[in-house]
Design a protein around this motif. Structure first.
Motif, PDB file in Angstrom:
ATOM      1  N   VAL A  20      -2.493 -13.272 -31.313  1.00  0.00           N
ATOM      2  CA  VAL A  20      -1.434 -12.399 -30.783  1.00  0.00           C
ATOM      3  C   VAL A  20      -1.258 -12.656 -29.283  1.00  0.00           C
ATOM      4  O   VAL A  20      -0.129 -12.761 -28.789  1.00  0.00           O
ATOM      5  N   ILE A  21      -2.361 -12.776 -28.563  1.00  0.00           N
ATOM      6  CA  ILE A  21      -2.286 -13.051 -27.120  1.00  0.00           C
ATOM      7  C   ILE A  21      -1.642 -14.406 -26.872  1.00  0.00           C
ATOM      8  O   ILE A  21      -0.788 -14.544 -25.993  1.00  0.00           O
ATOM      9  N   TRP A  24       2.089 -14.143 -27.484  1.00  0.00           N
ATOM     10  CA  TRP A  24       2.731 -13.416 -26.387  1.00  0.00           C
ATOM     11  C   TRP A  24       2.849 -14.303 -25.146  1.00  0.00           C
ATOM     12  O   TRP A  24       3.890 -14.313 -24.480  1.00  0.00           O
ATOM     13  N   HIS A  27       5.530 -16.865 -25.684  1.00  0.00           N
ATOM     14  CA  HIS A  27       6.840 -16.230 -25.582  1.00  0.00           C
ATOM     15  C   HIS A  27       7.226 -16.007 -24.119  1.00  0.00           C
ATOM     16  O   HIS A  27       8.339 -16.341 -23.707  1.00  0.00           O
ATOM     17  N   CYS A  28       6.308 -15.449 -23.333  1.00  0.00           N
ATOM     18  CA  CYS A  28       6.608 -15.189 -21.920  1.00  0.00           C
ATOM     19  C   CYS A  28       6.861 -16.483 -21.157  1.00  0.00           C
ATOM     20  O   CYS A  28       7.790 -16.573 -20.360  1.00  0.00           O
TER      21      CYS A  28
END
Length: 102
Positions: A20-21, A24, A27-28
């Motif tokens: 998940v990290i 994320w 994505h960022c």
């Protein structure tokens, strides 16, 4: 038996949290890079001299925009993803070969 189940459960939970990290962060990173690329491209086109638009049709400019955006959004992130996977495979191979049998 319960200790093994607990140990594997903890490892799976750590794996899920790190995935998940990682998602994320990808994505960022991708969103920031895309915004910067688009902002720079629009600024350069808007401040281009008039002769630029006489020599380059609008369609070619749009193709250049979409091609660069597609490379950044799709190919670069996938390449970075595979780099991480193969890097971890190489690391695990080196660790496996380097560790002696006890």
């Amino acid at each position: 038996g319960a200790a093994y189940v607990a140990m594997y459960g903890i490892l799976v939970a750590i794996f899920e949290i790190t995935m998940v990290i990682r998602g994320w962060l990808f994505h960022c990173w991708s969103l920031g890079a895309s915004n910067k690329l688009l902002r720079n491209a629009i600024t350069r086109v808007l401040y281009a001299p008039l002769g630029f638009f006489l020599q380059n049709p609008v369609g070619e400019i749009l193709v250049a925009f979409t091609k660069e955006q597609d490379i950044l959004d799709e190919n670069l992130v996938d390449t970075l993803h595979y780099l991480g996977i193969y890097g971890l495979i190489m690391l695990s191979t080196v660790i496996t070969v380097s560790v002696r049998d006890w």
